[in-house]
Design a protein around this motif. Structure first.
Motif, short mmCIF file in Angstrom:
data_model
loop_
_atom_site.label_atom_id
_atom_site.label_comp_id
_atom_site.label_asym_id
_atom_site.label_seq_id
_atom_site.Cartn_x
_atom_site.Cartn_y
_atom_site.Cartn_z
N ASP A 32 20.01 -23.10 29.83
CA ASP A 32 20.11 -24.55 30.19
C ASP A 32 18.81 -24.82 30.60
O ASP A 32 18.21 -24.43 31.26
CB ASP A 32 21.12 -24.78 31.40
CG ASP A 32 21.36 -26.15 31.49
OD1 ASP A 32 20.94 -26.93 30.60
OD2 ASP A 32 21.92 -26.52 32.45
N LYS A 33 18.30 -25.82 29.70
CA LYS A 33 16.78 -26.38 29.98
C LYS A 33 16.82 -27.58 30.79
O LYS A 33 15.76 -28.19 30.89
CB LYS A 33 16.11 -26.69 28.45
CG LYS A 33 16.18 -25.52 27.39
CD LYS A 33 15.28 -24.56 28.02
CE LYS A 33 15.07 -23.47 27.05
NZ LYS A 33 14.48 -22.31 27.62
N LYS A 34 18.13 -27.90 31.43
CA LYS A 34 18.03 -29.14 32.11
C LYS A 34 17.14 -29.00 33.40
O LYS A 34 17.36 -27.90 33.99
CB LYS A 34 19.46 -29.66 32.37
CG LYS A 34 20.30 -29.99 30.86
CD LYS A 34 21.28 -30.78 31.34
CE LYS A 34 22.47 -29.91 31.73
NZ LYS A 34 23.67 -30.43 31.87
N GLY A 35 16.58 -29.76 34.04
CA GLY A 35 15.81 -29.73 35.12
C GLY A 35 16.93 -29.87 36.20
O GLY A 35 17.85 -30.54 36.20
N LYS A 36 16.75 -29.25 37.27
CA LYS A 36 17.71 -29.07 38.38
C LYS A 36 17.08 -28.60 39.53
O LYS A 36 17.84 -28.65 40.72
CB LYS A 36 18.97 -27.92 38.31
CG LYS A 36 18.35 -26.70 37.54
CD LYS A 36 19.63 -25.90 37.35
CE LYS A 36 19.20 -25.14 35.89
NZ LYS A 36 20.17 -24.50 35.41
N ARG A 37 15.80 -28.47 39.68
CA ARG A 37 15.00 -28.14 40.85
C ARG A 37 13.83 -29.12 41.13
O ARG A 37 13.48 -29.62 40.11
CB ARG A 37 14.51 -26.74 40.77
CG ARG A 37 15.65 -25.42 40.82
CD ARG A 37 14.99 -24.22 40.59
NE ARG A 37 13.95 -24.04 39.86
CZ ARG A 37 13.99 -23.44 38.40
NH1 ARG A 37 15.09 -23.26 38.35
NH2 ARG A 37 12.97 -23.36 37.67
N ALA A 38 13.46 -29.20 42.53
CA ALA A 38 12.48 -30.03 42.67
C ALA A 38 11.11 -29.36 41.94
O ALA A 38 10.81 -28.17 41.76
CB ALA A 38 12.07 -29.84 44.09
N GLY A 39 10.43 -30.18 41.35
CA GLY A 39 9.33 -29.84 40.66
C GLY A 39 9.48 -29.83 39.08
O GLY A 39 8.69 -30.15 38.20
N ASP A 40 10.74 -29.83 38.61
CA ASP A 40 11.17 -29.90 37.28
C ASP A 40 11.07 -31.26 36.84
O ASP A 40 10.93 -32.08 37.60
CB ASP A 40 12.66 -29.34 37.04
CG ASP A 40 12.86 -27.87 37.27
OD1 ASP A 40 11.87 -27.05 37.31
OD2 ASP A 40 14.05 -27.53 37.33
N VAL A 41 10.96 -31.43 35.33
CA VAL A 41 10.79 -32.86 34.90
C VAL A 41 12.12 -33.00 33.96
O VAL A 41 12.82 -32.26 33.46
CB VAL A 41 9.51 -32.88 34.13
CG1 VAL A 41 8.43 -32.65 34.97
CG2 VAL A 41 9.56 -31.96 32.81
N VAL A 42 12.30 -34.31 33.98
CA VAL A 42 13.35 -34.85 32.90
C VAL A 42 12.86 -36.14 32.42
O VAL A 42 11.95 -36.71 32.73
CB VAL A 42 14.53 -35.49 33.83
CG1 VAL A 42 15.55 -34.12 34.27
CG2 VAL A 42 14.51 -36.23 34.77
N THR A 43 13.22 -36.32 31.16
CA THR A 43 12.82 -37.52 30.32
C THR A 43 13.90 -38.77 30.59
O THR A 43 14.92 -38.55 30.46
CB THR A 43 12.64 -37.37 28.92
OG1 THR A 43 11.81 -35.92 28.79
CG2 THR A 43 12.23 -38.42 28.08
N ILE A 44 13.18 -39.95 31.13
CA ILE A 44 13.96 -41.08 31.37
C ILE A 44 14.02 -41.83 30.13
O ILE A 44 13.02 -42.16 29.38
CB ILE A 44 13.62 -42.07 32.58
CG1 ILE A 44 13.57 -40.92 33.67
CG2 ILE A 44 14.55 -43.04 32.77
CD1 ILE A 44 14.66 -40.11 34.21
N LEU A 45 15.16 -42.21 29.34
CA LEU A 45 15.26 -43.11 28.46
C LEU A 45 15.59 -44.39 28.90
O LEU A 45 16.77 -44.81 29.15
CB LEU A 45 16.37 -42.60 27.35
CG LEU A 45 16.29 -40.91 27.00
CD1 LEU A 45 17.38 -40.90 25.97
CD2 LEU A 45 15.00 -40.99 25.99
#
Length: 193
Positions: A32-45
């Motif tokens: 799973d490549k989804k961000g789930k921890r502090a410091g991870d990044v996610v792209t907001i659409l």
């Protein structure tokens, strides 16, 4: 010895054949490549659209009549030669006021945000910004809020309408932005009137 080495090589090949496929970059294709921890990044659409309007109307109507006249004189006939006087008045006041406002706004963009904290309930606090500078013009996009880990899509994106307590700011600075503002004299007269 040769048989042991051949058996070991076959065993190694078989073990590698049953392991998870690996991409060209050495990552497991099934993880799973989804961000789930502090410091991870996610792209907001960011896909925001807002439409608001109001329509008001006020009507008033008032009629007034005033009439003043002299009563018959009961005193001496000395002043009977004066004519009777009278005042008549009529006032009709009406007001019809109408007002309407309409506002439309739409913003579509993408910005990558960093997970800054994982809350006790598993929700994620995010914060991100993007600055694009072209020809002395800067466009600034900022986003922050809280997302649920379940709302992160498999491609590690989140729609802006799934952000709780969302704060999305889009602003700009530069020559064109300054040209859009009213001049000092116009602002002065707007302040007075």
């Amino acid at each position: 010895m040769k048989l042991n080495s051949l058996f070991f090589s076959v065993l190694l090949l078989v073990a590698n054949g049953f392991s998870a496929p690996v991409s060209l970059y050495g990552n497991n294709l099934y993880t799973d490549k989804k961000g789930k921890r502090a410091g991870d990044v996610v792209t907001i659409l960011i896909m925001e659209a807002a439409k608001a309007g109001s329509d008001t109307r006020t009507e008033t109507d008032k009629n007034s009549n005033i009439s003043i006249g002299q009563e018959k004189s009961t005193g001496s006939k000395l002043f009977s030669w004066l004519p009777n006087f009278g005042v008549n008045g009529n006032a009709n006041i009406s007001y019809d006021g109408k007002g309407a406002t309409a506002r439309n706004g739409e913003l579509k963009a993408t910005v990558t945000a960093r997970i800054i904290e994982v809350l006790d309930n598993g929700n994620l606090l995010i914060e991100g910004s993007k600055i694009v500078a072209i020809n002395n013009e800067e466009e600034i996009l900022e986003v922050s809020g809280t997302i649920r880990a379940d709302d992160i899509n498999p491609d590690n994106t989140v729609y802006s309408y799934k952000i709780a307590e969302a704060v999305i700011r889009y602003s700009g600075s530069g020559t064109n932005s300054e040209a859009e503002k009213p001049g000092l004299l116009t602002r002065f007269f707007n302040w007075i009137f």
